[in-house]
Design a protein around this motif. Structure first.
Motif, short mmCIF file in Angstrom:
data_model
loop_
_atom_site.label_atom_id
_atom_site.label_comp_id
_atom_site.label_asym_id
_atom_site.label_seq_id
_atom_site.Cartn_x
_atom_site.Cartn_y
_atom_site.Cartn_z
N THR A 131 0.80 -1.22 0.00
CA THR A 131 0.00 0.00 0.00
C THR A 131 0.84 1.27 0.00
O THR A 131 0.29 2.36 -0.03
CB THR A 131 -0.93 0.04 1.22
N ILE A 132 2.17 1.13 0.02
CA ILE A 132 2.96 2.35 0.20
C ILE A 132 2.79 3.34 -0.96
O ILE A 132 2.80 4.55 -0.75
CB ILE A 132 4.46 2.03 0.44
N ILE A 133 2.57 2.84 -2.15
CA ILE A 133 2.45 3.75 -3.28
C ILE A 133 1.21 4.63 -3.15
O ILE A 133 1.29 5.86 -3.26
CB ILE A 133 2.35 2.97 -4.61
N ASP A 134 0.08 4.00 -2.86
CA ASP A 134 -1.17 4.75 -2.88
C ASP A 134 -1.47 5.47 -1.57
O ASP A 134 -2.16 6.47 -1.56
CB ASP A 134 -2.34 3.80 -3.18
N ASP A 135 -0.98 4.93 -0.47
CA ASP A 135 -1.38 5.47 0.83
C ASP A 135 -0.50 6.63 1.30
O ASP A 135 -0.80 7.25 2.31
CB ASP A 135 -1.37 4.37 1.89
N TYR A 136 0.59 6.88 0.58
CA TYR A 136 1.52 7.92 1.06
C TYR A 136 1.77 8.96 -0.02
O TYR A 136 1.59 8.70 -1.21
CB TYR A 136 2.87 7.30 1.43
N THR A 137 2.20 10.16 0.43
CA THR A 137 2.77 11.12 -0.50
C THR A 137 4.27 11.17 -0.23
O THR A 137 4.70 11.10 0.92
CB THR A 137 2.18 12.52 -0.32
N HIS A 138 5.04 11.27 -1.30
CA HIS A 138 6.48 11.10 -1.15
C HIS A 138 7.24 12.36 -1.55
O HIS A 138 6.82 13.07 -2.44
CB HIS A 138 6.96 9.93 -2.01
N GLU A 139 8.33 12.60 -0.86
CA GLU A 139 9.21 13.67 -1.32
C GLU A 139 10.66 13.29 -1.05
O GLU A 139 10.95 12.54 -0.13
CB GLU A 139 8.89 14.99 -0.61
N ILE A 140 11.54 13.83 -1.91
CA ILE A 140 12.96 13.50 -1.73
C ILE A 140 13.55 14.47 -0.71
O ILE A 140 13.44 15.68 -0.84
CB ILE A 140 13.71 13.57 -3.06
N ALA A 141 14.13 13.89 0.35
CA ALA A 141 14.64 14.74 1.42
C ALA A 141 16.15 14.92 1.31
O ALA A 141 16.73 15.76 1.99
CB ALA A 141 14.29 14.13 2.77
N ILE A 157 4.85 10.47 3.69
CA ILE A 157 3.86 10.85 4.70
C ILE A 157 2.52 10.22 4.31
O ILE A 157 2.08 10.38 3.17
CB ILE A 157 3.68 12.39 4.76
N PRO A 158 1.88 9.49 5.22
CA PRO A 158 0.61 8.87 4.84
C PRO A 158 -0.47 9.90 4.53
O PRO A 158 -0.52 10.96 5.14
CB PRO A 158 0.23 8.04 6.07
N LYS A 159 -1.30 9.57 3.57
CA LYS A 159 -2.46 10.44 3.29
C LYS A 159 -3.42 10.36 4.46
O LYS A 159 -3.49 9.31 5.13
CB LYS A 159 -3.14 9.97 2.00
N PRO A 160 -4.16 11.45 4.70
CA PRO A 160 -4.96 11.51 5.94
C PRO A 160 -5.92 10.33 6.10
O PRO A 160 -6.07 9.81 7.20
CB PRO A 160 -5.74 12.81 5.82
N GLU A 161 -6.56 9.89 5.07
CA GLU A 161 -7.59 8.86 5.24
C GLU A 161 -7.03 7.45 5.13
O GLU A 161 -7.73 6.47 5.33
CB GLU A 161 -8.72 9.08 4.22
N ALA A 162 -5.72 7.34 4.82
CA ALA A 162 -5.16 6.01 4.58
C ALA A 162 -5.08 5.22 5.89
O ALA A 162 -4.65 5.75 6.89
CB ALA A 162 -3.76 6.15 4.00
N PRO A 163 -5.48 3.96 5.84
CA PRO A 163 -5.48 3.15 7.07
C PRO A 163 -4.10 2.63 7.42
O PRO A 163 -3.87 1.45 7.45
CB PRO A 163 -6.44 2.00 6.74
N GLU C 175 -15.23 -9.50 5.13
CA GLU C 175 -13.88 -9.15 4.75
C GLU C 175 -13.37 -8.09 5.72
O GLU C 175 -14.15 -7.40 6.36
CB GLU C 175 -13.87 -8.57 3.32
N ILE C 176 -12.05 -8.00 5.78
CA ILE C 176 -11.48 -7.03 6.71
C ILE C 176 -11.64 -5.62 6.17
O ILE C 176 -11.30 -5.33 5.02
CB ILE C 176 -10.00 -7.35 6.99
N ALA C 177 -12.23 -4.75 7.00
CA ALA C 177 -12.41 -3.37 6.61
C ALA C 177 -11.52 -2.54 7.52
O ALA C 177 -11.55 -2.72 8.73
CB ALA C 177 -13.86 -2.95 6.80
N SER C 178 -10.72 -1.66 6.96
CA SER C 178 -9.92 -0.82 7.84
C SER C 178 -9.91 0.61 7.34
O SER C 178 -10.10 0.88 6.16
CB SER C 178 -8.49 -1.35 7.96
N ARG C 179 -9.72 1.51 8.28
CA ARG C 179 -9.83 2.91 7.94
C ARG C 179 -9.16 3.76 8.99
O ARG C 179 -9.20 3.42 10.18
CB ARG C 179 -11.31 3.27 7.91
#
Lengths: 252, 412, 407
Positions: A131-141, A157-163, C175-179
């Motif tokens: 999930t790292i690609i979709d759940d985070y925003t990336h920047e080169i530090a 940095i994870p996106k706000p709604e990402a679990p 199914e597993i739901a997460s948020r």
């Protein structure tokens, strides 16, 4: 038991062949590139997993197959006592199989944050490995040079709604998309655990860190070491490998 | 002085009706306080003993750090050493071994996480009430292998009954995978939801086999002959286990360390009980003061005469104090005897608080409570009454000095 | 006539009367105070029970109470809501909830809890969470990623406002739901256990996470007072088909609390009885004294042909006067003390850790109930008259000769 662990263990069964000719690039491309580098149509690997604790240490051998980013199956081949125990992952769902009792158990949500096979990886680390690609925003530090190769430090940095439970991840990625380290921080930006890749050698036709070590930040005495013994990349693997029936049979 | 004592004694019995009333008031107060205190102490002891018998025992020996982390590799690797040490310890009534592992419990329909507890079926009977808690099916017997006792709520959640199959999946002592299929032999209900929802018991030998314990256990559960033996057992065990090489670092814990909530509950009950005792003492004190005062009022004329014939007020006061001391002594003696008998009666038979059963069970308490007669409850109970009566007797005894002989004699 | 005499008699010896009145007053005061405190504790149980997401009536899909999983939700809310509209009086409130077991985690901690999807506006005044938010803000309708959690959970997880909490559960497909949710508010409850158990999100967010379209796991109804629940529940049961719905009152949902209520009824009565006995000695003593000092008077009356029955009545009337005066003053003192305590309460905060173990609250507020007041007064009057039968009968039995013989 309450510590949550995350991604990247699963990278050992996520592989593909996109050659890494990298010039200067942005963070997103870098992450995407390295994930693609490890992931692919399919792979097959044999890994020795050593769980190290102050009072004891234990090693088991695992054989694993992956296909795409959703499916993976693996089984323990040694020690004999644990032989045949397997795990099947499809999407975010996981099943566990034990040959002695010949049963498949689906892991309930309450078990997802528990350690996988007593290691420093949690079931979640496996289930949500990609999930790292979709759940985070990336920047080169930062960029540095080592042995003639550029090494990028990427802050994710994870996106706000990402679990995801982490507050931040920091990855060190070589210009040829090889991940050298991955650090997991909590929301106070304190290091929780760190995974390092070492001993980069040619495996299955490409450069690959042969040793992966996941370690808790507070102690050097508790870690899990993955040592790749074999690794091959494949074009595809049959559907039948990623089923509950296969989970039972794969270890036989 | 002796003539005064004689006079006081004769005075007491001159008006039997009045004296008996006063004595009865004192007797009642004494009986009440002795009973209430015994009841309170008894219920604490019941509370502690019940909790101790469901869960922890009075004292436990475990690997240091096990209590906090509950990790399966933290074991008492050689139980025999602890066994030997226990043999040299005084005050131990019984002991048994347990081992625990958090595992995945799976039925046909459902999967839950729960604590699997390995128990020695024979030994466990001596240290815990588990056997009595089995409501459906049967308790484990020594020969049992793949059979387990499941908590009522866990059974409900898993949708299983006696005879059904469960799959257990966990991690062994050496990190290997522990898995087995077992049959539900019995369903227990302690009434405590957490325990009934989160635990499952199997024979210790089978546990050790499944979880690769190599003879090790996690807890040595020790029951003392009496609650008071706890400190002694703990101390003696700490001494004899110190530096027992093979077992590494062992910790000896008493029930207070294992159940801090219970200690708090008792403290808090004492506090709220205190409010009641204060109010009760005020009421009792006034009841006794009342009878004393009435006696003095009634005898105003008599005192007038005594003063008129030259009795000094000091002597009168002394006489009255002697009288009230006599009354108090009789009252307290009778009260202690009656109170002890009454308490003892209920101590043997027990008391059922109507409608409280369900509530008590929730905290692991039995429906039937037993007061506990003790030196403490008798001495505190009678002590309080003694202090109250002496204090209340002072007032009328000194007040009598203010009487004016002529007016007093005119009183009816 | 007799009343007049009795009234005069009790004031013949003022000192004695004052002493016995004091005893009665203190007894009655003690009855009222302790009764009210015990009632206060019992009432706290009820109120906590009802406010902790119970309400007076709950409606669930049949099977949910046995097995509270998300599949056992009510999928046709309209049917229920029409029934509610038909049955409930205008001043009753109701709300919808989603309630599901979930695992909450952050980077270092993880623990099981109950995730409750609520309608923030409707929930106000029905359960405790409406007013309990003490830090941050309460949920707003439709909040997508806000979560409100208990103070104790915050401490356990070492987290704070605006930090993340990842919730994981099973959706309707098993199914597993997460948020991830952001901690928007922190609530405080009477009990630590409550604070650790419940986490609140907007109902829409819960539905989104669990793939429930418009399903509801629970309806909770609150009336103006506890007694309205039974009849309304009866009518709801008539309307809603029993094979699909289960209507429960707070008494069904909180069997422990109802048991506690009955237990306290018993305790309070026992307390009245004990206090009365202590007080009774004073009453008997006083009346005996009053009778003995008038021994010649009674002897004379009898010699003049007065019936013993009338003498008994005379003595009892005197007792009654004493009791009534004592009761009036005692009740007033008791009520005044209760009034004084009513907004202070008796604070047991220092011991609150143990209180939670016992399922109680931190501050005890006394509560006066009419039935306690009544039974205290009845106990005093009835038993008071009963015990003074002894002096009364004694007085009636004096023979004129015996009486005259006494000085």
């Amino acid at each position: 038991m309450t510590v949550i662990k995350k991604p990247f263990f699963a990278f050992f069964f996520l592989v593909c062949a996109i050659p890494g000719s990298a010039f200067s690039m942005d963070a997103q491309t870098l992450i995407q590139g390295s994930v693609d580098y490890y992931r692919g149509n399919a792979s097959e690997a044999v890994v020795a997993m050593t769980i190290h604790r102050p009072a004891w240490e234990r090693t088991m051998t695992i054989q694993g197959w992956t296909r795409g980013q959703k499916d993976s199956v693996f089984t323990i081949t040694a020690p004999p006592k644990d032989k045949g125990n397997g795990t099947l992952k499809k999407g975010t769902e996981m099943w566990s199989y034990n040959p002695k009792i010949n049963r498949v158990i689906k892991l309930p949500p309450s078990m997802m944050s528990q350690a996988w096979m007593g290691s420093d990886f949690s079931n979640n680390d496996l289930a949500k490995s990609d999930t790292i690609i979709d759940d985070y925003t990336h920047e080169i530090a930062g960029v540095e040079e080592q042995g003639g190769k550029k090494i990028y430090t990427v802050k994710s940095i994870p996106k706000p709604e990402a679990p995801v439970v982490w507050g931040m991840q920091k990855l060190k990625i070589r210009e040829d998309f090889i991940i050298l380290s991955q650090e997991f921080f909590d929301e106070d930006r304190k290091l929780v655990k760190v995974m390092t890749g070492d001993d980069i050698v040619m495996m299955g036709g490409r450069l690959f860190p042969r040793l992966w070590k996941m370690r808790k930040a507070e102690t050097t005495e508790e870690y899990t070491l993955l040592e790749y013994k074999e690794l091959t990349f494949k074009e595809d693997l049959p559907d039948s490998l990623f089923t509950l029936t296969a989970l039972r049979n794969v270890g036989r | 002085m002796s003539i005064e004592i004689k006079m006081a004694w004769r005075n007491i019995w001159r008006n039997t009706r009045r004296s008996i009333l006063t004595i009865s008031a004192i007797v009642f107060a004494t009986v009440l306080l002795i009973f209430m205190l015994s009841w309170q102490f008894g219920s604490y002891e019941t509370m502690i003993n019940t909790a101790v018998k469901v869960h922890t025992g009075h004292v436990q020996v475990q690997a240091r750090g096990y209590r906090e982390q509950m990790e399966i590799p933290l074991v008492v690797s050689d139980p025999a050493v602890v066994k030997a040490a226990l043999g040299r310890t005084e005050g131990v009534a019984a002991y048994s071994f347990r081992a625990n592992a958090f595992s995945l419990i799976s039925s046909k329909d459902r999967t839950y996480g729960a604590l699997v507890i390995g128990i020695d079926p024979e030994g466990e009977m001596k240290v815990s009430t588990l056997k009595q808690l089995v409501r459906t099916g049967e308790y484990l017997s020594p020969g049992d292998n793949g059979q387990v006792l499941v908590g009522r709520l866990l059974a409900k959640n898993l949708r299983v009954d006696v005879g059904d199959e469960l799959v257990l999946l966990g991690q062994g002592r050496d990190g290997s995978i522990a898995a087995t299929v077992v049959l539900v032999k019995g369903i227990f209900s302690s009434g405590e939801d957490e325990f009934d929802r989160g635990s499952l018991h199997m024979p210790l030998a089978y546990f050790q086999e499944v979880y690769g314990m190599r003879g090790a256990v996690h807890e040595v559960v020790i029951l003392g002959k009496a609650l008071d033996d706890t400190a002694g057992i703990k101390l003696s065990l700490e001494k004899s286990l110190h530096g027992q090489g093979d077992n590494g670092d062992l910790a000896v814990l008493d029930w207070k360390e294992m159940m801090p909530g219970l200690v708090e509950a008792i403290k808090m009950d004492l506090l709220s009980g205190l409010i009641m005792y204060v109010v009760l003492i005020v009421v009792v004190a006034f009841s006794i003061l009342n009878t004393f005062l009435m006696a003095i009022f009634e005898r105003t004329k008599e005192f007038g005469v005594l003063m008129a014939i030259g009795t000094r007020p000091g002597r009168l006061t002394r006489l009255l104090l002697l009288e009230s001391t006599g009354l108090t002594t009789i009252g307290i003696i009778v009260g202690v005897v009656a109170g002890a008998l009454l308490t003892w009666h209920f101590q043997v038979r027990g008391i059922i608080i109507p409608d409280a059963g369900e509530w008590l069970r929730q905290f692991g308490l039995p429906e039937r409570m037993y007061p506990q007669l003790s030196f403490l409850s008798i001495s505190i109970g009678s002590g309080i009454v003694f202090i109250i009566t002496v204090l209340t007797a002072l007032y009328p005894a000194f007040r009598v000095r203010l009487l004016k002989p002529v007016e007093a004699m005119k009183a009816v | 006539m007799m009343i007049h005499i009795a009234w005069r008699n009790i004031w013949r010896n003022k000192r004695r009367t004052v002493v016995v009145l004091t005893a009665v007053v203190i007894g009655v005061w003690a009855m009222i105070i302790m009764g009210a405190l015990m009632r206060g504790v019992a009432d706290q149980f009820v109120r906590n029970g009802i406010a902790t997401l119970t309400g007076h009536i709950q409606i669930h899909a049949r099977g949910y109470r046995e097995d509270p999983v998300i599949e056992n939700s009510m999928t046709d809310p309209l049917e229920v809501e029409e029934a509610l509209a038909a049955v409930l009086p205008g001043d009753a409130r109701w709300c919808r909830r989603i309630r599901v077991n979930a695992i909450a985690s952050n980077a270092r901690h993880s623990s099981g809890l109950t995730l409750v999807g609520i309608e923030p506006e409707r929930e106000k005044g029905i359960s405790f969470v409406g007013e309990a938010v003490s830090g941050g803000r309460h949920l707003a309708p439709g909040d997508r990623d806000a979560i409100v959690v208990g103070k104790s959970l915050i401490e356990k997880f070492h987290t704070k406002l605006d930090y993340k909490l990842v919730l994981m559960s099973q959706d309707t497909d098993r199914e597993i739901a997460s948020r991830a949710f952001k901690i928007a508010g922190i609530y405080e409850a009477e009990m630590e256990a409550t604070e650790k158990q419940f986490a609140f999100v907007a109902i829409e967010a819960a539905r989104g996470m669990l793939k429930l379209r418009n399903a509801v796991s629970e309806y909770s109804v609150l009336f103006q007072n506890n007694e309205e629940a039974d009849s309304a529940a009866g009518r709801l049961r008539e309307i809603l088909p029993a094979d699909r719905y289960e209507v429960s009152t707070w008494k069904d949902l909180l069997p422990l609390v109802t048991a506690i209520l009955r237990m306290y009824d018993w305790f309070i009565f026992l307390w009245f009885f004990i206090v009365f006995i202590a007080m009774g000695f004073g009453i008997v003593n006083t009346m005996l004294m009053a009778v003995f000092e008038r021994i010649r008077e009674f002897g004379l009356l009898k010699a003049l042909g007065m019936k013993p029955r009338l003498i008994v009545r005379e003595v009892l009337t005197e007792t009654l006067f004493l009791l009534i005066i004592g009761l009036i003053v005692g009740n007033l003192c008791g009520l005044a003390t209760v009034y004084w305590l009513s907004d202070r309460g008796i604070d047991l905060t220092a011991f609150s850790k143990g209180m939670e173990f016992a399922g109680m609250a931190r501050i005890i507020f006394p509560i006066i109930e009419m039935k306690d007041l009544l039974s205290a007064n009845v106990v005093v009057v009835v038993l008071g008259l009963l015990v003074s039968c002894y002096p009364a009968v004694k007085a009636a039995r004096f023979t004129p000769v015996e009486a005259m013989a006494r000085t």
